[in-house]
Design an enzyme around this catalytic site. Structure first.
Site, PDB file in Angstrom:
ATOM      1  N   MET A 198       0.809  -1.222   0.000  1.00 39.98           N
ATOM      2  CA  MET A 198       0.000   0.000   0.000  1.00 39.98           C
ATOM      3  C   MET A 198       0.842   1.272   0.000  1.00 39.98           C
ATOM      4  O   MET A 198       0.289   2.369  -0.020  1.00 39.98           O
ATOM      5  CB  MET A 198      -0.907   0.005   1.233  1.00 39.98           C
ATOM      6  CG  MET A 198      -1.960  -1.093   1.241  1.00 39.98           C
ATOM      7  SD  MET A 198      -3.128  -0.939  -0.137  1.00 39.98           S
ATOM      8  CE  MET A 198      -3.879   0.644   0.217  1.00 39.98           C
ATOM      9  N   ARG A 199       2.175   1.128   0.044  1.00 42.55           N
ATOM     10  CA  ARG A 199       3.001   2.329   0.103  1.00 42.55           C
ATOM     11  C   ARG A 199       2.810   3.196  -1.138  1.00 42.55           C
ATOM     12  O   ARG A 199       2.838   4.426  -1.065  1.00 42.55           O
ATOM     13  CB  ARG A 199       4.474   1.959   0.286  1.00 42.55           C
ATOM     14  CG  ARG A 199       5.375   3.190   0.402  1.00 42.55           C
ATOM     15  CD  ARG A 199       6.811   2.835   0.727  1.00 42.55           C
ATOM     16  NE  ARG A 199       6.963   2.490   2.137  1.00 42.55           N
ATOM     17  CZ  ARG A 199       7.312   1.302   2.576  1.00 42.55           C
ATOM     18  NH1 ARG A 199       7.542   0.326   1.713  1.00 42.55           N
ATOM     19  NH2 ARG A 199       7.446   1.058   3.857  1.00 42.55           N
ATOM     20  N   ALA A 200       2.632   2.565  -2.302  1.00 43.86           N
ATOM     21  CA  ALA A 200       2.460   3.329  -3.536  1.00 43.86           C
ATOM     22  C   ALA A 200       1.227   4.223  -3.467  1.00 43.86           C
ATOM     23  O   ALA A 200       1.258   5.382  -3.911  1.00 43.86           O
ATOM     24  CB  ALA A 200       2.360   2.383  -4.732  1.00 43.86           C
TER      25      ALA A 200
END
Length: 672
Positions: free
Chosen positions: A274-276
C-alpha cells in the site's frame, strides 16, 4: 564553502526538478531516486536544492537539531526546555559509499562506558541530516549493512546505536535523495521501495540545449559568485514559492474521486503493498499546493503516478522501470466519473513546471512467437548445413529458475555479500583479537577476561571493573561475502544444435539472478568460431550481463582453450584491482572442443592453469542426447572443479519431481 550551482539555472531535466521541489514542499513524499547516465547533472541538482530550503529553528547547542517547540524527549543532549531557538540553514549531508557504520549512526565510547558508566556518544551522519537532506551518491553501490541501517532509520524516524547492551537513541527524520547509474548495478527492492519518487534522466540530444548547458557551466566555473548572483531573483522566487506551498499544503483537499483514481491506478499496475497509494496521495497533494490550488485534480494524480509507480513495478532485476501511459490514461478516465470538477487527464503529461513523465519503455525488436529466429539446421558437429555462414541469430533465453548455491571454498575477506564464507563485520562471533584501529565490535567476555588479572594492581576498590585500552578485544565474526562470478559461455554451433541454446541461456540467466541476490560482481566471456571475447567486463550490473546474454549469437567451432585463456586474463586484471574479492568461474559448455591442432589437449592445458592457482570453478555440462562423451566432466577434472548438468543445477529439481508425482497420484485417485 563553495557557492552551489543555482537550481533555477539548470537546463531541461523538468521531471528531476519537479520531483525535488515536491519533496521540498512535502518531505512526507519520501525522497527521490535519480537514475541516469553519467554527466547528467544529477548531483548538481541535488546540491542546488539545499540552497532553496527554508531555514529551520533548532535548540541552541543541541547536536541533534531538536525543534524548540517540541524537543525530542529522548535526545542524548536533553532534556531541553521548550522555548525560543536559533535559526540555521537546512543541512544537506552526503553519505560516502565507503562510509563506516560508526560514521553513519555515530560512535559510542565503549571504554568510558565500561570503566566510568558514561554514555559518551559522538553523533553520526544520521544525526546531522535530521530535518534536512541525506544525499547518497551512487546509492546502488552502498554496502548492505549501511542499506539496512538506512532502511531502519527511514522507517522509524529514529536511529539506534547499541554496543553490548549500552544503547543511544535519537530522532532521524530526513529527506532521502539518491543518485545512481543503472549500468553499475541495481538497488535492493527494499531500498528501492523506500524512495517515494523516481526520475529517469538523460542528456539532451538537442544541439541548442546542449550548447546552453555548456555555456552556463563555463560561466559558473569562471565566476561562481557572480553567476549565482545573476540568478538570485529566480532563486528567491522559487524559495518563496516553496514557503507558500508549504503553508497551503494543510488546506489542500484530496477528494474521494482523486482517492478512487489513485487506488484504481495502483491496482491496475499491480504494485506491491500500500506504500504506492500513500505516496501517490501525498505527491498529488504536493502538486496541487505547488500549483497554488486547494483541490487535487486528475492531472495531479496522473503526474503523481508517473513519478511514484515506475520503480515499484519491477518484478525482477532485469526489468526496466517504466509505465504504460496509455493504460494510465484509460484507468484515470474509467475511474474519473466521480471526481470533482470537469478536469480530464492531460494526454501530453504536462504537469506543473512542464513536468512530464517517463516515455514508454522500448520493448526492443520484435521476436517470433517462440523467441527464436529461423536458422539453418546444424549437423552433429554443430556446423550449419547447406553452406551457410556458420552464424545463427540469437535465441531467447528460457524461463529462469532457482539454482543450487555455488560457493567458493575456504574463508575469504571480501566485500559483504551472501555467497561464500568470509570474515566480516557482521555475522556470528567466532573469536576475539586486539583491535586494529578504532574498536567497532566489542567482545565483552574476552575484554573482561583480559582485564580481570590486573584489578588488584590497578587499585580496584569498588564494584566497577577497571578497564584499560589494552584490555579491549575486538570480536571476530564470520558471515558471507560477495564474489566475482565470471561466466565463460560456449556459443559455438554444437551448443545451438538440438535447440539447446534457449535452455542454456535460461540457466545462465538463472545464475545471474542468483548472483544479483547474493551481491556478486559478474563478468561474461564467450567463445566460438576461432576465438573468445569479453562480452562484459566484471561489473555490479547483472542486468547488463542479461542484455548481452540475450543478444548472444551462436555458430562456428568450439575454441574452449581460447575461452579459458581469456577468462584467466580477466581474473589476473581483476585480482590487481580488487585482491580481496575471490572469483568463481562458471564454464557453460558441452566440452566438445573443436578447431585448431589437438583442441581437447589445448583445452586441458588451459584448464590446468586454473587448477594450479586453486581457482574455484564449476562446469555446467550442457551435453544432451542418447550418446554422451563426458567431455565436460573431463574438463571439470582438469580445472580442479566440479561438474553439474542443467537438470542438477536446479535447486528444486528433486522437490519438484516429488510434487509432480504426488499431484499425478492425487489426480489419478480423483478420477478413479
Amino acid at each position: 564553502m563553495s557557492t552551489p550551482y543555482p537550481f533555477t539555472a539548470l537546463v531541461g531535466q523538468d521531471d528531476l526538478r519537479l520531483a525535488l521541489l515536491l519533496n521540498a514542499v512535502s518531505p512526507a513524499v519520501g525522497g527521490v531516486l535519480v537514475r541516469g547516465e553519467k554527466g547528467t547533472a544529477k548531483s548538481t541538482a541535488v546540491r542546488a536544492l539545499s540552497a532553496l530550503l527554508p531555514e529551520v529553528d533548532v535548540v541552541a547547542g543541541c547536536r541533534f537539531s531538536c525543534a524548540p517547540g517540541a524537543p525530542d524527549p529522548a535526545c542524548p543532549d536533553g532534556p531541553h526546555e521548550a522555548g525560543d531557538g536559533v535559526a540555521r540553514a537546512a543541512r544537506m549531508v552526503e553519505l560516502p559509499v565507503g562510509a563506516s557504520e560508526d560514521r553513519l549512526v555515530g560512535a559510542l565510547d565503549i571504554e568510558r562506558a565500561l570503566a566510568e558508566g558514561v554514555k559518551a556518544f559522538e553523533p553520526g551522519l544520521l544525526a546531522d541530516a535530521h530535518r534536512g537532506i541525506l544525499y547518497v551518491d551512487e546509492v546502488n553501490l552502498l554496502h548492505d549493512h549501511l542499506v539496512d541501517l538506512l532502511l531502519d532509520a527511514a522507517a522509524m524516524g529514529a536511529s539506534y546505536v547499541e554496543r553490548e547492551g549500552v544503547s543511544v537513541r535519537h530522532a532521524a527524520r530526513f529527506l532521502l535523495v539518491g543518485t545512481m547509474n543503472p549500468e553499475e548495478g541495481e538497488l535492493r527492492p527494499q531500498l528501492l521501495d523506500r524512495f517515494g519518487l523516481t526520475v529517469e534522466v538523460s542528456a539532451s540530444r538537442e544541439p541548442d540545449q546542449r550548447v546552453e548547458v555548456v555555456r552556463r557551466r563555463l560561466a559558473y566555473d569562471d565566476d561562481p559568485d557572480g553567476f549565482a548572483a545573476r540568478w538570485g531573483d529566480e532563486e528567491g522566487a522559487v524559495r518563496g514559492r516553496i514557503v507558500a506551498a508549504r503553508a497551503l499544503l494543510p488546506r489542500v483537499r484530496l477528494g474521494d474521486g482523486a482517492l478512487r483514481q489513485i487506488a484504481a491506478t495502483c491496482a491496475a499496475f499491480e504494485v506491491d503493498g500500500m506504500r504506492a497509494d500513500i505516496v501517490m496521495a501525498r505527491t498529488a497533494t504536493a502538486l496541487a499546493a505547488w500549483a497554488g490550488r486547494e483541490d487535487v485534480l486528475a492531472e495531479d494524480v496522473r503526474q503523481a503516478a508517473l513519478l511514484a509507480l515506475p520503480h515499484r513495478r519491477r518484478r525482477n532485476p532485469f526489468d526496466a522501470p517504466g509505465l504504460d501511459e496509455d493504460k494510465l490514461d484509460e484507468t484515470l478516465e474509467e475511474f474519473g466519473e466521480n471526481n470533482d470538477g470537469d478536469d480530464e487527464p492531460d494526454p501530453d503529461g504536462g504537469g506543473p513546471d512542464g513536468g512530464g513523465g517517463q516515455p514508454p519503455q522500448d520493448s526492443g525488436p520484435e521476436q517470433s512467437g517462440d523467441g527464436a529466429a529461423a536458422t539453418p539446421e546444424a549437423g552433429d558437429d554443430g556446423q550449419p548445413q547447406g553452406g551457410g555462414a556458420g552464424e545463427q541469430q540469437a535465441v531467447r533465453a528460457g524461463e529462469p529458475f532457482r539454482t543450487k548455491v555455488l560457493s567458493v571454498p575456504g574463508l575469504g575477506e571480501g566485500a559483504a555479500g551472501r555467497r561464500s564464507r568470509a570474515r566480516t563485520e557482521h555475522g556470528r562471533t567466532t573469536g576475539a583479537r586486539r583491535p586494529r584501529g578504532a574498536l567497532t565490535k566489542l567482545h565483552l567476555a574476552a575484554t573482561v577476561q583480559a582485564a580481570a588479572p590486573h584489578q588488584r594492581a590497578r587499585g580496584r576498590s569498588g564494584r566497577g571493573l577497571v578497564v584499560r585500552r589494552d584490555d579491549l578485544r575486538q570480536a571476530t565474526r564470520e558471515g558471507r561475502e560477495g564474489n566475482l562470478v565470471l561466466f565463460v559461455v560456449d556459443a559455438s554451433g554444437s551448443m545451438a544444435a538440438r535447440q539447446r541454446m534457449s535452455a542454456v541461456k535460461g540457466a545462465v540467466l538463472s545464475l545471474l539472478l542468483d548472483a544479483y541476490q547474493r551481491r556478486d560482481k559478474v563478468g561474461l566471456v564467450t567463445f566460438r568460431g576461432v576465438g573468445a571475447e569479453v562480452a562484459l567486463p566484471p561489473t555490479s550490473s547483472v542486468d547488463a550481463a542479461a542484455v548481452r546474454l540475450e543478444s548472444l549469437p551462436t555458430g562456428g567451432r568450439t575454441p574452449i582453450a581460447a575461452g579459458l585463456l581469456r577468462a584467466h586474463e580477466v581474473l589476473r586484471v581483476e585480482r590487481l584491482r580488487d585482491p580481496a574479492r575471490r572469483p568463481l568461474v562458471i564454464v557453460v559448455t558441452d566440452g566438445r572442443a573443436t578447431g585448431g591442432v589437438e583442441p581437447v589437449a589445448q583445452a586441458g592445458r588451459a584448464a590446468r592453469l586454473f587448477a594450479a592457482e586453486g581457482q574455484a570453478s564449476v562446469v555446467v555440462d550442457c551435453e544432451s542426447g542418447p550418446v554422451r562423451l563426458g567431455l565436460a566432466g573431463q574438463l571439470a577434472g582438469e580445472l580442479g572443479g566440479t561438474a553439474v548438468t542443467l537438470d542438477e543445477l536446479r535447486a528444486d529439481s528433486i522437490a519438484g519431481l516429488v510434487k509432480d508425482v504426488r499431484e499425478s497420484y492425487g489426480s489419478a485417485r480423483r478420477v478413479a
